[in-house]
Design a protein around this motif. Structure first.
Motif, PDB file in Angstrom:
ATOM      1  N   VAL A   1       0.795  -1.232   0.000  1.00 24.39           N
ATOM      2  CA  VAL A   1       0.000   0.000   0.000  1.00 24.39           C
ATOM      3  C   VAL A   1       0.826   1.280   0.000  1.00 24.39           C
ATOM      4  O   VAL A   1       0.312   2.332  -0.353  1.00 24.39           O
ATOM      5  N   LEU A   2       2.087   1.207   0.383  1.00 27.80           N
ATOM      6  CA  LEU A   2       2.915   2.412   0.480  1.00 27.80           C
ATOM      7  C   LEU A   2       3.703   2.608  -0.817  1.00 27.80           C
ATOM      8  O   LEU A   2       4.630   1.866  -1.111  1.00 27.80           O
ATOM      9  N   ALA A   3       3.306   3.628  -1.584  1.00 30.41           N
ATOM     10  CA  ALA A   3       3.943   3.899  -2.877  1.00 30.41           C
ATOM     11  C   ALA A   3       5.282   4.601  -2.712  1.00 30.41           C
ATOM     12  O   ALA A   3       6.159   4.469  -3.560  1.00 30.41           O
ATOM     13  N   GLY A   4       5.445   5.340  -1.634  1.00 29.46           N
ATOM     14  CA  GLY A   4       6.695   6.047  -1.427  1.00 29.46           C
ATOM     15  C   GLY A   4       6.645   6.915  -0.183  1.00 29.46           C
ATOM     16  O   GLY A   4       5.600   7.061   0.452  1.00 29.46           O
ATOM     17  N   ILE A   5       7.797   7.476   0.134  1.00 30.15           N
ATOM     18  CA  ILE A   5       7.939   8.369   1.287  1.00 30.15           C
ATOM     19  C   ILE A   5       8.482   9.680   0.764  1.00 30.15           C
ATOM     20  O   ILE A   5       9.473   9.705   0.029  1.00 30.15           O
ATOM     21  N   VAL A   6       7.821  10.788   1.141  1.00 30.14           N
ATOM     22  CA  VAL A   6       8.229  12.123   0.705  1.00 30.14           C
ATOM     23  C   VAL A   6       8.719  12.876   1.932  1.00 30.14           C
ATOM     24  O   VAL A   6       7.989  13.012   2.912  1.00 30.14           O
ATOM     25  N   ILE A   7       9.957  13.353   1.867  1.00 32.13           N
ATOM     26  CA  ILE A   7      10.574  14.047   3.001  1.00 32.13           C
ATOM     27  C   ILE A   7      10.937  15.459   2.586  1.00 32.13           C
ATOM     28  O   ILE A   7      11.559  15.666   1.545  1.00 32.13           O
ATOM     29  N   GLY A   8      10.568  16.424   3.413  1.00 33.23           N
ATOM     30  CA  GLY A   8      10.966  17.810   3.176  1.00 33.23           C
ATOM     31  C   GLY A   8      12.459  17.957   3.352  1.00 33.23           C
ATOM     32  O   GLY A   8      13.053  17.339   4.241  1.00 33.23           O
ATOM     33  N   ASN A   9      13.088  18.776   2.511  1.00 35.70           N
ATOM     34  CA  ASN A   9      14.548  18.874   2.525  1.00 35.70           C
ATOM     35  C   ASN A   9      15.081  19.978   3.432  1.00 35.70           C
ATOM     36  O   ASN A   9      16.208  20.411   3.276  1.00 35.70           O
ATOM     37  N   GLY A  10      14.307  20.411   4.405  1.00 33.36           N
ATOM     38  CA  GLY A  10      14.729  21.489   5.297  1.00 33.36           C
ATOM     39  C   GLY A  10      15.465  20.979   6.519  1.00 33.36           C
ATOM     40  O   GLY A  10      16.236  20.015   6.468  1.00 33.36           O
ATOM     41  N   THR A  11      15.182  21.621   7.644  1.00 39.05           N
ATOM     42  CA  THR A  11      15.833  21.333   8.914  1.00 39.05           C
ATOM     43  C   THR A  11      15.802  19.845   9.256  1.00 39.05           C
ATOM     44  O   THR A  11      14.749  19.221   9.193  1.00 39.05           O
ATOM     45  N   ASN A  12      16.945  19.300   9.599  1.00 37.33           N
ATOM     46  CA  ASN A  12      17.074  17.927  10.099  1.00 37.33           C
ATOM     47  C   ASN A  12      16.706  16.854   9.072  1.00 37.33           C
ATOM     48  O   ASN A  12      16.466  15.707   9.435  1.00 37.33           O
ATOM     49  N   SER A  13      16.662  17.189   7.791  1.00 38.95           N
ATOM     50  CA  SER A  13      16.236  16.200   6.805  1.00 38.95           C
ATOM     51  C   SER A  13      17.265  15.084   6.605  1.00 38.95           C
ATOM     52  O   SER A  13      16.881  13.945   6.353  1.00 38.95           O
ATOM     53  N   GLY A  14      18.554  15.391   6.728  1.00 40.20           N
ATOM     54  CA  GLY A  14      19.588  14.379   6.529  1.00 40.20           C
ATOM     55  C   GLY A  14      19.461  13.191   7.469  1.00 40.20           C
ATOM     56  O   GLY A  14      19.338  12.036   7.024  1.00 40.20           O
ATOM     57  N   PRO A  15      19.464  13.433   8.792  1.00 41.42           N
ATOM     58  CA  PRO A  15      19.337  12.317   9.726  1.00 41.42           C
ATOM     59  C   PRO A  15      17.996  11.580   9.604  1.00 41.42           C
ATOM     60  O   PRO A  15      17.944  10.357   9.720  1.00 41.42           O
ATOM     61  N   VAL A  16      16.926  12.314   9.339  1.00 38.41           N
ATOM     62  CA  VAL A  16      15.612  11.677   9.203  1.00 38.41           C
ATOM     63  C   VAL A  16      15.578  10.805   7.949  1.00 38.41           C
ATOM     64  O   VAL A  16      15.068   9.677   7.972  1.00 38.41           O
ATOM     65  N   CYS A  17      16.156  11.294   6.877  1.00 38.07           N
ATOM     66  CA  CYS A  17      16.211  10.511   5.630  1.00 38.07           C
ATOM     67  C   CYS A  17      16.997   9.212   5.855  1.00 38.07           C
ATOM     68  O   CYS A  17      16.588   8.149   5.412  1.00 38.07           O
ATOM     69  N   SER A  18      18.116   9.302   6.551  1.00 40.77           N
ATOM     70  CA  SER A  18      18.915   8.104   6.854  1.00 40.77           C
ATOM     71  C   SER A  18      18.121   7.107   7.688  1.00 40.77           C
ATOM     72  O   SER A  18      18.157   5.898   7.437  1.00 40.77           O
ATOM     73  N   LEU A  19      17.398   7.605   8.679  1.00 40.81           N
ATOM     74  CA  LEU A  19      16.584   6.740   9.528  1.00 40.81           C
ATOM     75  C   LEU A  19      15.499   6.044   8.717  1.00 40.81           C
ATOM     76  O   LEU A  19      15.279   4.832   8.853  1.00 40.81           O
ATOM     77  N   VAL A  20      14.829   6.792   7.842  1.00 40.76           N
ATOM     78  CA  VAL A  20      13.750   6.224   7.035  1.00 40.76           C
ATOM     79  C   VAL A  20      14.299   5.161   6.078  1.00 40.76           C
ATOM     80  O   VAL A  20      13.681   4.114   5.885  1.00 40.76           O
ATOM     81  N   LYS A  21      15.475   5.402   5.500  1.00 42.22           N
ATOM     82  CA  LYS A  21      16.092   4.398   4.625  1.00 42.22           C
ATOM     83  C   LYS A  21      16.400   3.123   5.390  1.00 42.22           C
ATOM     84  O   LYS A  21      16.271   2.023   4.865  1.00 42.22           O
ATOM     85  N   GLU A  22      16.796   3.288   6.640  1.00 40.73           N
ATOM     86  CA  GLU A  22      17.089   2.134   7.484  1.00 40.73           C
ATOM     87  C   GLU A  22      15.805   1.371   7.839  1.00 40.73           C
ATOM     88  O   GLU A  22      15.770   0.144   7.809  1.00 40.73           O
ATOM     89  N   LEU A  23      14.738   2.109   8.169  1.00 39.17           N
ATOM     90  CA  LEU A  23      13.479   1.479   8.566  1.00 39.17           C
ATOM     91  C   LEU A  23      12.748   0.825   7.399  1.00 39.17           C
ATOM     92  O   LEU A  23      12.124  -0.223   7.556  1.00 39.17           O
ATOM     93  N   PHE A  24      12.813   1.466   6.220  1.00 37.73           N
ATOM     94  CA  PHE A  24      12.043   1.000   5.059  1.00 37.73           C
ATOM     95  C   PHE A  24      12.942   0.949   3.830  1.00 37.73           C
ATOM     96  O   PHE A  24      12.800   1.755   2.909  1.00 37.73           O
ATOM     97  N   PRO A  25      13.872  -0.009   3.788  1.00 40.78           N
ATOM     98  CA  PRO A  25      14.859  -0.031   2.702  1.00 40.78           C
ATOM     99  C   PRO A  25      14.264  -0.281   1.316  1.00 40.78           C
ATOM    100  O   PRO A  25      14.844   0.119   0.319  1.00 40.78           O
ATOM    101  N   SER A  26      13.091  -0.887   1.233  1.00 42.83           N
ATOM    102  CA  SER A  26      12.535  -1.206  -0.087  1.00 42.83           C
ATOM    103  C   SER A  26      11.511  -0.179  -0.575  1.00 42.83           C
ATOM    104  O   SER A  26      10.970  -0.329  -1.666  1.00 42.83           O
ATOM    105  N   VAL A  27      11.256   0.862   0.205  1.00 39.95           N
ATOM    106  CA  VAL A  27      10.267   1.874  -0.181  1.00 39.95           C
ATOM    107  C   VAL A  27      10.993   3.068  -0.796  1.00 39.95           C
ATOM    108  O   VAL A  27      11.955   3.575  -0.219  1.00 39.95           O
TER     109      VAL A  27
END
Length: 163
Positions: A66-92
């Motif tokens: 059901v999850l087509a993708g994850i969209v993350i804003g590129n502002g404050t703190n986006s780097g660490p959050v993006c890394s965390l999301v890649k770790e949690l959902f590597p195939s999304v």
């Protein structure tokens, strides 16, 4: 909460911030399913819990249906959050999108969904402050921006095919 639509695909929007982060689940047609504001420090647990509560009636591993993708804003703190999301959902698939003026759009979206009642209707919206944090609505705005960009790319491809 309404059950998810069969065969519908959803996007998780994330508006990362230093202290709090907005989360939103948006259907592929732009319809808001759910939004929430969580503490940034608890994202490792908050994101899977949010998805499981609001999107999946089973376990987080069934998300790929059901999850087509994850969209993350590129502002404050986006780097660490993006890394965390890649770790949690590597195939999304993960997509970063610009956050410029997303708070203003989130404010307009909030008032569209929750128009003032009573005497507050007489006060211009520009003078009113929403009673809740707008981070979740900003995450909705970012997903909708991504979907608009995707639709625009599709239109360009169709136009190129015609010529």
């Amino acid at each position: 909460m309404k059950p998810i639509q069969p065969n519908a695909r959803y996007y998780l929007g994330i508006d990362p911030g230093r202290d709090k982060t907005g989360l939103a689940i948006v259907r592929e047609d732009g319809a808001l399913r759910s939004q929430k504001v969580v503490r940034t420090g608890s994202l490792r647990n908050s994101i899977p819990e949010f998805l499981e509560e609001r999107l999946v009636s089973g376990n987080v591993w069934s998300l790929h249906r059901v999850l087509a993708g994850i969209v993350i804003g590129n502002g404050t703190n986006s780097g660490p959050v993006c890394s965390l999301v890649k770790e949690l959902f590597p195939s999304v698939p993960i997509h970063e999108i610009g956050e410029a003026h997303s708070t203003e759009e989130a404010r307009r979206l909030y008032w569209k969904i929750h128009p003032p009642k009573g005497l507050r209707r007489l006060i211009p919206l520009g003078l009113q402050v929403p009673p809740v944090p707008l981070d979740g609505y900003a995450a909705v705005v970012q997903v909708r921006r991504y979907l608009a960009a995707l639709a625009e790319q599709e239109e360009i491809k169709k136009e190129e095919m015609r010529t």
